[in-house]
Design a protein around this motif. Structure first.
Motif: not given
Length: 266
Positions: A158-170
């Motif tokens: 999600q972080r590296e391939a999709v580019g989601l921000p850390d806040a959304a991932i958390e």
């Protein structure tokens, strides 16, 4: 549920609903066949026979290493062949609807010669060689999954391939959805490999012979709107359609089924 066997012996789980011309649905990342059940039902209600399947390393399907885009092409070829053998297509292929990375896979498979009567591409995340994730991402994701850390693979994807921000991932990690998605960590390897391989659509992909319809919502990520529009420019014979009902990088079941049924009846 039915099982088809891919070229390398991997079992691929399929589900079918409805009667009529076949439409094979290829899901995107971090999803199983069951996640397309609502879309499949809408297709059935529109007079089609919808076939969903667990892409390899997901759900009830198996996985045979090493991972490669060609193996997923063979999986889709097996599903299409089974769908056409049991329907009115008489072995001549089936229509295919791919969404997100599943659209890139479907398009890549079409370029590799998998027989399709019509290709529908829903918000394919083509990068056209710009901003691709690190070349070693697939290897790192595989290592995480093999080490018993599939959830970490999901987060890294999600972080590296999709580019989601850390806040959304958390926020995602704190939700019940994370526990349901974590087992799909190994499948992210395949999404990365196919999107890297086809970051820039090849000439074979741009020159496929079946009718192509590119679908894109109007309330989705700007990157996806740009990618769909650019693909349409590269494929002047393809039909480009905005689907206002599809929002948030999702497929609106009834609106999409209506579009697909109208074209398969033509």
């Amino acid at each position: 549920m039915d099982i088809v066997t891919s070229a390398d012996g991997t079992p691929i789980a399929t589900h079918s609903v409805g009667e009529g011309p076949a439409i094979v649905i290829v899901n995107g990342a971090l999803s199983r066949a069951q996640d397309a059940a609502e879309v499949a039902r809408a297709m059935a209600d529109a007079g089609l026979r919808a076939v969903t399947y667990d892409r390899r390393a997901r759900g009830d399907s198996g996985e045979t290493p090493p991972a490669a885009p060609e193996r997923e092409v063979e999986d889709l070829a097996a599903v299409v062949a089974a769908a056409s053998e049991t329907g009115t297509e008489a072995g001549g292929g089936a229509a295919v609807l791919g969404h997100s990375s599943g659209a890139i896979l479907a398009h890549f498979a079409a370029g590799e010669g998998v027989p399709m009567t019509h290709l529908f591409l829903s918000e394919p995340p083509f990068r056209f060689g710009q901003g691709d994730p690190a070349a070693d991402l697939a290897d790192r994701l595989r290592a995480m999954a093999d080490e018993g850390r599939p959830g970490d693979a999901v987060v890294a994807f999600q972080r590296e391939a999709v580019g989601l921000p850390d806040a959304a991932i958390e926020q995602f990690r704190a939700s019940p959805l994370f526990d349901a998605t974590a087992p799909l960590g190994a499948s992210t390897v395949y999404d990365v490999l196919v999107t890297q391989r086809a970051s820039m659509p090849s000439s074979a992909m741009r020159e496929v012979r079946m009718p192509v319809t590119i679908l894109c919502g109007v309330e989705t990520m700007p990157f996806l709107i740009s990618a769909a529009a650019r693909l349409a420019e590269l494929m002047p014979d393809a039909e480009y359609l905005e689907v206002p009902e599809s929002v948030g990088h999702g497929i609106h079941p009834e609106a999409t089924a209506r579009i697909v049924a109208e074209r398969l009846e033509a």
